[in-house]
Design an enzyme around this catalytic site. Structure first.
Site, mmCIF file in Angstrom:
data_model
loop_
_atom_site.group_PDB
_atom_site.id
_atom_site.type_symbol
_atom_site.label_atom_id
_atom_site.label_comp_id
_atom_site.label_asym_id
_atom_site.label_seq_id
_atom_site.Cartn_x
_atom_site.Cartn_y
_atom_site.Cartn_z
ATOM 1 N N CYS A 17 0.922 -1.205 -0.087
ATOM 2 C CA CYS A 17 -0.086 0.102 -0.017
ATOM 3 C C CYS A 17 0.910 1.343 0.003
ATOM 4 O O CYS A 17 2.039 1.243 0.295
ATOM 5 C CB CYS A 17 -1.057 0.045 1.210
ATOM 6 N N ARG A 42 3.043 1.459 -7.594
ATOM 7 C CA ARG A 42 3.130 0.261 -6.835
ATOM 8 C C ARG A 42 1.885 -0.598 -6.903
ATOM 9 O O ARG A 42 1.933 -1.677 -6.641
ATOM 10 C CB ARG A 42 3.113 0.624 -5.305
ATOM 11 N N TRP A 78 -3.727 -1.976 -1.438
ATOM 12 C CA TRP A 78 -3.297 -3.224 -2.344
ATOM 13 C C TRP A 78 -4.131 -4.348 -1.406
ATOM 14 O O TRP A 78 -3.339 -4.565 -0.567
ATOM 15 C CB TRP A 78 -2.000 -3.202 -2.503
ATOM 16 N N ASN A 101 0.323 0.147 5.941
ATOM 17 C CA ASN A 101 0.837 -0.642 4.912
ATOM 18 C C ASN A 101 1.435 -1.846 5.783
ATOM 19 O O ASN A 101 2.172 -1.397 6.747
ATOM 20 C CB ASN A 101 1.692 0.252 4.287
ATOM 21 N N GLY A 102 0.975 -3.066 5.236
ATOM 22 C CA GLY A 102 1.646 -4.057 6.064
ATOM 23 C C GLY A 102 0.393 -5.135 6.284
ATOM 24 O O GLY A 102 -0.625 -4.854 5.956
ATOM 25 N N GLU A 134 15.246 -20.091 -17.175
ATOM 26 C CA GLU A 134 15.025 -18.579 -16.677
ATOM 27 C C GLU A 134 16.074 -17.893 -17.054
ATOM 28 O O GLU A 134 16.048 -16.634 -17.659
ATOM 29 C CB GLU A 134 14.558 -18.444 -15.601
ATOM 30 N N LYS A 166 16.535 -14.731 -19.705
ATOM 31 C CA LYS A 166 16.964 -13.324 -19.151
ATOM 32 C C LYS A 166 17.956 -12.850 -20.096
ATOM 33 O O LYS A 166 17.739 -11.703 -20.321
ATOM 34 C CB LYS A 166 17.384 -13.367 -17.957
ATOM 35 N N GLU A 188 16.758 -12.068 -23.972
ATOM 36 C CA GLU A 188 15.875 -11.117 -24.076
ATOM 37 C C GLU A 188 16.162 -9.525 -23.851
ATOM 38 O O GLU A 188 15.902 -8.603 -24.450
ATOM 39 C CB GLU A 188 14.511 -11.133 -23.217
ATOM 40 N N HIS A 227 23.867 -35.422 -26.269
ATOM 41 C CA HIS A 227 22.891 -35.805 -27.368
ATOM 42 C C HIS A 227 22.712 -34.822 -28.564
ATOM 43 O O HIS A 227 21.623 -34.737 -28.999
ATOM 44 C CB HIS A 227 21.519 -36.067 -26.592
ATOM 45 N N LYS A 276 5.522 -5.481 -22.288
ATOM 46 C CA LYS A 276 5.447 -5.909 -21.033
ATOM 47 C C LYS A 276 4.223 -7.092 -20.952
ATOM 48 O O LYS A 276 4.094 -7.966 -20.204
ATOM 49 C CB LYS A 276 5.066 -4.910 -20.093
HETATM 50 O O1 M6R Z 1 2.156 -11.523 -17.598
HETATM 51 P P1 M6R Z 1 2.792 -13.163 -17.840
HETATM 52 O O2 M6R Z 1 3.225 -13.493 -16.938
HETATM 53 O O3 M6R Z 1 1.750 -13.709 -18.207
HETATM 54 O O4 M6R Z 1 3.820 -12.759 -19.062
HETATM 55 C C1 M6R Z 1 4.343 -13.967 -19.754
HETATM 56 C C2 M6R Z 1 5.511 -13.610 -20.578
HETATM 57 O O5 M6R Z 1 5.050 -12.831 -21.632
HETATM 58 C C3 M6R Z 1 6.591 -13.013 -19.625
HETATM 59 O O6 M6R Z 1 6.963 -13.821 -18.628
HETATM 60 C C4 M6R Z 1 7.800 -12.717 -20.603
HETATM 61 O O7 M6R Z 1 8.585 -13.657 -20.897
HETATM 62 C C5 M6R Z 1 8.667 -11.791 -20.031
HETATM 63 N N1 M6R Z 1 9.428 -10.899 -20.861
HETATM 64 C C6 M6R Z 1 9.960 -12.690 -19.305
HETATM 65 O O8 M6R Z 1 11.043 -11.689 -18.509
#
Ligand code: M6R
Length: 628
Positions: free
Chosen positions: A2, A27, A82, A108-109, A501, A505, A508, A524, A623
């Protein structure tokens, strides 16, 4: 989660509070409100009353509602909520007030013992109007202020807001940053904190407080960041600070030299690093309030233990980073609850005919809560009769609305396109779900659940240790691989999910091609790629498959690979094979994803920066992906 603001001065505060709340919108929140003291009556007589306006929805909505009201008061507090305890609604929006309506609190908390406090207060005649944990606070403060019997024997009236707040907060277990104002004390705001931030500062002609520096930055650059247990009493003329024992103290003033852009980034150069650094908090917040009276509690599941016990198949559906969190969930649900679990890219799940029965649980994981493929998969699963459980970071998002139950990850709004802190929030939430399933299935005792819960909580400090000690090693490794054309990430067991992951990272944000493989798969096919200097990044932490991982790394070493290893602190042997070692603290294998993912996030960012890339807004990516 919050946001809190407060101001007391000689000019009307309504607009100051609204603009402070707007600064805190990043936030994420579901409702907002303010409480402003009515100005003194004729002859300076106090007007013992507060104007409280709160509503569900955005700050802009609150602002339009206030536009038509004359609120000339010069002392007030404000809040963006929130939801944690109680759904997003106008009744649950802060500020909350005492029975007499003369004390208002924003918080907040999470108050962990709110249920017992609420019961006690109701028994003593207090009237509650919300479902929140926060509402116990104005009532506790009211008792301390008025000297009403509160069962503690400390019955004398304080008629002093500061003393009343201090006395009331002694009853509270949990985390809080609060601001309190009382109509009987014109111009006074009291604030205190424990495990939730409060920043206080004196502007040109008013005193201010907020839960985040960004809301103060227009008023002052000299701020005091309260420590746990400390209080501040704000008046139009100045601020007095008190230590945890209640003694007046000299303030520790921090001068902040940030512009607005820097302030939004918490003083960091980009959102990605700010969000990575928030991860210890995300662990703590996601776990907060989940162990009640020694019992793991996830009320939002919407399923009874009996219904959970009937689940015989789990599908985790998600995309991108969220899919990788799903891979970790599969490992944990099968390990702890022994329920067969499949993880599937939502884009695939929706176009095949998965086997779904009424005892199937579908877990949809999505940071944004609006990814088109994940939503379509949820709808499909529900039509086929599955129970759908959502894990998302965005309150009221389509994933939350369309699922039978939802856990909100406590990451706060994530701005960098590359997910970091939301991944950690997802992994912690999915671990809680796996523990609940294990408990419901009778596969784990309460004692085992508690022990794992405690160890999961310890990862917050362990992540901090990585920040504090491993930066040089990460920078060195990044410099060693920045000019590569491609990289392989390899690990075994749960570490293979971390590698997926890590590779995502890196690719991307640095545009360096990267793939992840289960280390046993190397020979393989992928091993053909390795020539001298080829970067192989591995998560080789202590686990039952550590020796197997080392054997696979030897095969890479023999072909000249440059090996960058994430290893367990104290593992000196790994240096014989790895060119660069980044250490993480020793944790139980099941919690490695929470710790060992962090150096891979930092490594990806460092490589991206060395390659001159924009780490917050990588090319071609959005995003939230709201199209198929
Ligand atoms: O909002 P979401 O978690 O559903 O999004 C899924 C992917 O689009 C998202 O995780 C994407 O791979 C990010 N850019 C990863 O860093």
């Amino acid at each position: 989660m919050c946001g809190i603001v407060g101001c007391t001065g000689s000019a009307p505060v309504k607009d100051v509070l609204i603009s402070g709340l707007k600064r805190l919108e990043y936030r994420g929140y579901d409702s907002a409100g303010i409480a402003v003291q009515k100005p003194a009556g004729p002859g300076g007589a106090p007007a013992p009353d507060l104007v409280v306006v709160h509503r569900v929805g955005k700050v802009a909505g609150l602002e339009s509602e206030l536009e038509h009201q004359s609120i000339p008061g010069t002392c007030g507090i404000g809040h963006t909520r929130w939801a944690t305890h109680g759904r997003p609604s106008t009744a649950n929006a802060h500020p909350h007030t005492s029975c007499a309506g003369d004390i208002a609190v924003v918080h907040n908390g999470i108050i962990e013992n709110f249920a017992e406090l609420r019961e006690e207060l109701i028994a003593r005649g207090h009237h509650f109007t919300s479902e929140t944990d926060t509402e116990v606070l104005p009532h506790l403060i009211e008792e301390a202020y008025e000297g009403a019997p509160d069962g503690t024997g400390a019955e004398e009236a304080t008629h002093d807001l500061l003393r009343a707040v201090r006395r009331a907060m002694r009853r509270v277990v949990g985390a809080y940053g609060i601001a309190v104002t009382c109509a009987q004390e014109p111009g006074v705001i009291v604030t205190t904190r424990k495990d939730s931030p409060i920043v206080v500062g004196r502007g040109a002609d008013a005193s201010y407080l907020a839960s985040d520096l960004i809301a103060l930055i227009d008023a002052t650059r000299d701020v005091v960041i309260l420590e746990d247990g400390e209080c501040a009493r704000l008046t139009p003329d100045g601020i007095t600070y008190y230590d945890a024992a209640g003694k007046a103290m000299e303030p520790r003033i921090t001068h902040v030299d940030w512009d607005l852009d820097m302030a939004e980034k918490g003083g960091y150069p980009d959102f990605m690093i700010k969000e990575i650094m928030e991860q210890p908090r995300v662990v703590r917040d996601t776990l907060a309030g989940r162990m009640v009276g020694g019992e793991l509690t996830i009320d939002e599941l919407g399923l009874t233990p009996e219904e959970l016990n009937l689940i015989d198949r789990v599908y985790v559906i998600a995309c991108g980073t969220s899919y990788h969190a799903g891979l970790i969930a599969k490992n944990l649900i099968e390990r702890w609850a022994r329920i067969p679990t499949e993880v599937e890219a939502a884009s695939e799940f929706r176009y095949r005919n998965p086997i779904i029965t009424p005892s199937t649980l579908v877990v949809a994981v999505s940071q944004s809560g609006e990814t088109a493929d994940t939503l379509a998969a949820i709808r499909d699963a529900r039509i086929k009769g599955a129970k759908v459980f959502g894990i998302t970071n965005v309150i009221g998002s389509p994933v939350a609305r369309e699922s039978d139950g939802v856990i909100y990850t406590k990451a706060n709004k994530e701005i960098a396109v590359a997910s970091t802190k939301s991944f950690i929030g997802q992994v912690v939430s999915l671990s809680l779900l796996a523990l609940s399933l294990a408990q419901a299935k009778g596969r784990m005792t309460t004692g085992e659940v508690r022990m794992l819960f405690r160890e999961m909580g310890d990862t917050a400090e362990q992540i901090q240790w990585i920040f504090d000690t491993q930066e040089p090693a990460i920078e060195e490794a990044a410099a060693a691989m920045k000019d590569a054309h491609s990289a392989l990430f390899v690990g075994r067991g749960i570490a293979s999910a971390i590698c997926y992951e890590g590779a995502l990272k890196l690719k991307e944000i640095s545009y360096l091609h990267a793939e992840a493989y289960a280390a046993g798969e190397m020979k393989h096919g992928p091993i053909a790629l390795i020539d001298p200097g080829f970067p192989v990044i591995t998560v080789a932490t202590q686990s039952p498959v550590y020796d197997k991982t080392i054997s696979n790394l030897k095969e890479c070493e023999a072909r000249g690979a440059k090996i960058i290893a994430v290893a367990t602190e104290g593992d000196e042997d790994i240096k014989q094979i790895a060119d660069h070692v980044i250490y993480v603290p020793r944790v139980r294998d099941c919690f490695t994803p929470i710790t060992a993912t962090v150096p891979l996030q930092l490594l990806a960012r460092s490589v991206a920066l060395l390659r001159g890339c924009d780490v917050d807004q990588p090319r071609n990516l959005a995003k939230s992906v709201t199209v198929e």
